[in-house]
Scaffold this active site. Structure first.
Site, short mmCIF file in Angstrom:
data_model
loop_
_atom_site.label_atom_id
_atom_site.label_comp_id
_atom_site.label_asym_id
_atom_site.label_seq_id
_atom_site.Cartn_x
_atom_site.Cartn_y
_atom_site.Cartn_z
N LYS A 255 0.08 4.22 -0.40
CA LYS A 255 -0.61 5.42 0.11
C LYS A 255 -0.35 6.59 -0.86
O LYS A 255 -0.34 6.37 -2.06
CB LYS A 255 -0.18 5.71 1.54
CG LYS A 255 -0.37 4.48 2.43
CD LYS A 255 -0.27 4.77 3.89
CE LYS A 255 -0.49 3.49 4.68
NZ LYS A 255 -0.53 3.68 6.12
N ASN B 86 0.86 -1.19 0.00
CA ASN B 86 0.00 0.00 0.00
C ASN B 86 0.90 1.24 0.00
O ASN B 86 1.44 1.62 1.04
CB ASN B 86 -0.90 -0.03 1.25
CG ASN B 86 -1.78 1.20 1.34
OD1 ASN B 86 -1.87 1.99 0.39
ND2 ASN B 86 -2.44 1.39 2.48
N HIS C 172 -9.77 0.90 4.17
CA HIS C 172 -8.54 1.17 4.93
C HIS C 172 -8.87 2.19 6.03
O HIS C 172 -9.70 3.09 5.82
CB HIS C 172 -7.45 1.70 4.01
CG HIS C 172 -6.12 1.80 4.69
ND1 HIS C 172 -5.79 2.87 5.48
CD2 HIS C 172 -5.07 0.93 4.76
CE1 HIS C 172 -4.58 2.67 5.98
NE2 HIS C 172 -4.13 1.50 5.56
N GLU D 245 -5.90 -4.90 10.46
CA GLU D 245 -4.93 -3.83 10.72
C GLU D 245 -5.35 -3.07 11.97
O GLU D 245 -6.18 -2.15 11.89
CB GLU D 245 -4.90 -2.83 9.55
CG GLU D 245 -4.44 -3.41 8.25
CD GLU D 245 -3.83 -2.32 7.37
OE1 GLU D 245 -2.63 -2.41 7.10
OE2 GLU D 245 -4.53 -1.38 6.99
N SER E 259 2.73 -1.65 10.66
CA SER E 259 4.17 -1.67 10.94
C SER E 259 4.83 -3.02 10.66
O SER E 259 5.63 -3.52 11.45
CB SER E 259 4.44 -1.24 12.39
OG SER E 259 3.99 0.09 12.56
N GLU F 180 -7.43 4.73 6.97
CA GLU F 180 -7.25 6.13 6.58
C GLU F 180 -8.42 6.62 5.72
O GLU F 180 -8.67 7.83 5.63
CB GLU F 180 -5.89 6.30 5.87
CG GLU F 180 -4.75 6.26 6.90
CD GLU F 180 -3.42 5.76 6.37
OE1 GLU F 180 -3.22 5.73 5.16
OE2 GLU F 180 -2.57 5.38 7.21
N GLY G 74 2.00 2.69 11.04
CA GLY G 74 2.98 3.78 10.95
C GLY G 74 3.93 3.86 12.13
O GLY G 74 4.45 4.93 12.46
#
Ligand code: PGA
Length: 254
Positions: A11, A9, A96, A166, A214, A98, A172
């Site tokens: 992003k 991904n 996702h 996730e 991560s 985000e 992150g």
């Protein structure tokens, strides 16, 4: 051994088409000789046409980071399955965290997943709690996210769905701040249980479950071996070709 699925991904990275092409070319070349692994690179939409020109293989394919729940219409800023499919993206990450953070509800995520697979795509549906409390209510949270999607699908659709677990609080961060692989194992069993309740054990066993949050060279192997996942969803480390390729090697036990 089943093939491991590694989703990259990207992003909103990298900055330029030439960087994207370089990254994709390196990944394709390095993954080509590897056995038992399938990589799906999900770049920003605008890079798909250029990357599609570089080609896809059975080992390295292209995907989208999101798709709309309809094919055409007045949906400013959105991109639909037929649009990304035209550029060889056959997989879509859906829901996702985000995207969910921008207001995407469980219902919208479910509609997007259903629509994507009805349009011939494979959907990687992301679920995961925002925080982990000692009471264990994150199980209820994940169950709600899962059930919203499962409730709009038919058993036959499940062939085209993967679940990416996730935990949002692990995204992150550094390798040491990722989820404990044993805790991942428990969640993988729970996810299969929820799928079993609706579609039966055989179907639940066939669904690929991935872990994201991560993922690094240091922890990838344990997520697969102890956590028991079928693959990984890799964010920032997928932008560093050497690290990404090493993660793929770890995932298949090399
Ligand atoms: P990360 O991102 O690997 O950078 O934590 C994972 C993700 O958000 O999918």
């Amino acid at each position: 051994m089943k093939k491991k699925i590694i989703v990259a991904n990207w992003k909103m990275n990298p900055k330029t088409p030439s960087e994207a092409k370089k990254l994709y070319t390196t990944i394709k070349k390095e993954i080509a000789p590897m056995q038992k692994v399938e990589v799906c690179v999900c770049p920003p939409f605008v890079f798909l046409p250029e990357l599609a020109k570089l080609g896809v293989t059975r080992k390295v394919s292209l995907g989208a980071q999101d798709v709309a729940h309809v094919e055409v219409g007045a949906y400013t800023g959105q991109v639909s399955p037929c649009m990304v499919s035209a550029y060889k993206a056959k997989t879509a990450i859906i829901g996702h965290s985000e995207r969910r953070a921008t207001g995407e509800s469980n219902e919208i995520v479910a509609e997007k997943a259903k629509h994507a697979i009805r349009q011939g795509m494979h959907a990687v549906v992301c679920v995961g709690e925002l925080v982990r409390s000692e009471e264990g209510d994150y199980y209820t949270f994940v169950r709600q996210q899962l059930e919203a999607v499962l409730s709009v699908l038919k058993k036959a659709d499940m062939k085209y769905i993967s679940i990416a677990y996730e935990p949002v609080w692990t995204i992150g961060k550094s390798a040491g701040e990722a989820l404990d692989p044993q805790a991942l194992h428990e969640m993988v069993l729970f996810i299969r249980k929820v799928i079993t309740e609706r579609f039966g054990r055989v179907t639940a066993e066939e669904v690929s479950i991935l872990y994201g949050g991560s993922v690094k060279v240091e922890n990838a192997k344990e997520f697969v071996e102890v956590g028991g996942v079928d693959g990984l969803l890799v964010g920032s480390a997928s932008l560093k070709p050497k690290q990404f390729v090493d993660i793929c090697k770890q995932a298949i036990g090399k």
